[in-house]
Design a protein around this motif. Structure first.
Motif, PDB file in Angstrom:
ATOM      1  N   ARG A  12       0.865  -1.062   0.045  1.00 30.71           N
ATOM      2  CA  ARG A  12      -0.098  -0.043   0.045  1.00 30.71           C
ATOM      3  C   ARG A  12       0.955   1.290   0.079  1.00 30.71           C
ATOM      4  O   ARG A  12       0.609   2.100  -0.805  1.00 30.71           O
ATOM      5  CB  ARG A  12      -1.036   0.110   1.246  1.00 30.71           C
ATOM      6  N   GLN A  19      -5.381   3.802   3.326  1.00 30.65           N
ATOM      7  CA  GLN A  19      -5.873   2.511   3.600  1.00 30.65           C
ATOM      8  C   GLN A  19      -7.377   2.675   3.151  1.00 30.65           C
ATOM      9  O   GLN A  19      -8.117   1.756   2.740  1.00 30.65           O
ATOM     10  CB  GLN A  19      -5.730   2.282   5.025  1.00 30.65           C
ATOM     11  N   ALA A  23      -9.587  -0.091   0.772  1.00 33.97           N
ATOM     12  CA  ALA A  23     -10.689  -0.608   1.433  1.00 33.97           C
ATOM     13  C   ALA A  23     -11.981  -0.374   0.485  1.00 33.97           C
ATOM     14  O   ALA A  23     -12.625  -1.189   0.519  1.00 33.97           O
ATOM     15  CB  ALA A  23     -11.128   0.123   2.894  1.00 33.97           C
ATOM     16  N   TYR A  33     -10.076  -3.213   6.912  1.00 29.99           N
ATOM     17  CA  TYR A  33      -8.689  -3.109   6.420  1.00 29.99           C
ATOM     18  C   TYR A  33      -7.623  -2.904   7.169  1.00 29.99           C
ATOM     19  O   TYR A  33      -6.490  -3.578   7.295  1.00 29.99           O
ATOM     20  CB  TYR A  33      -8.704  -2.145   5.230  1.00 29.99           C
ATOM     21  N   TYR A  36      -6.496  -5.884   9.099  1.00 31.49           N
ATOM     22  CA  TYR A  36      -5.683  -6.779   8.190  1.00 31.49           C
ATOM     23  C   TYR A  36      -4.272  -6.306   8.286  1.00 31.49           C
ATOM     24  O   TYR A  36      -3.343  -6.919   8.514  1.00 31.49           O
ATOM     25  CB  TYR A  36      -6.158  -6.566   6.717  1.00 31.49           C
ATOM     26  N   LYS A  47     -11.772 -11.877  -0.310  1.00 28.72           N
ATOM     27  CA  LYS A  47     -11.131 -10.643  -0.139  1.00 28.72           C
ATOM     28  C   LYS A  47      -9.660 -10.711  -0.450  1.00 28.72           C
ATOM     29  O   LYS A  47      -8.965  -9.783  -0.671  1.00 28.72           O
ATOM     30  CB  LYS A  47     -11.478 -10.113   1.235  1.00 28.72           C
ATOM     31  N   LEU A  51      -7.459  -8.362  -2.768  1.00 27.35           N
ATOM     32  CA  LEU A  51      -6.473  -7.820  -2.521  1.00 27.35           C
ATOM     33  C   LEU A  51      -4.981  -7.894  -3.529  1.00 27.35           C
ATOM     34  O   LEU A  51      -4.425  -7.087  -3.969  1.00 27.35           O
ATOM     35  CB  LEU A  51      -5.859  -7.795  -1.003  1.00 27.35           C
TER      36      LEU A  51
END
Length: 73
Positions: A12, A19, A23, A33, A36, A47, A51
């Protein structure tokens, strides 16, 4: 932290995304998120797949089974 949460955060930041951006794109709440990235909770398979697609890496890379981020095709 788990390898998954570390890699997720690293990807990211490398992609210069917030974030909230990630999300929203994969259809979860910001809080989910954040869980995670802090290794508080793990994503469902769907999911996890979202990602991997979002960051254009393999699921195996995300979960630490390989250090090669390339997707096997």
């Amino acid at each position: 932290m788990t390898i998954f949460s570390e890699r997720l955060k690293e990807l990211r930041i490398t992609k210069d995304k917030r974030q909230k951006d990630v999300a929203e794109t994969i259809g979860i709440t910001l809080r989910a998120y954040q869980y995670y990235e802090t290794a508080t909770k793990e994503p469902t398979m769907s999911k996890l797949s979202s990602l991997a697609d979002y960051f254009n890496v393999s699921i195996d890379y995300l979960v630490g089974r390989t250090d090669n981020p390339e997707i096997n095709r």
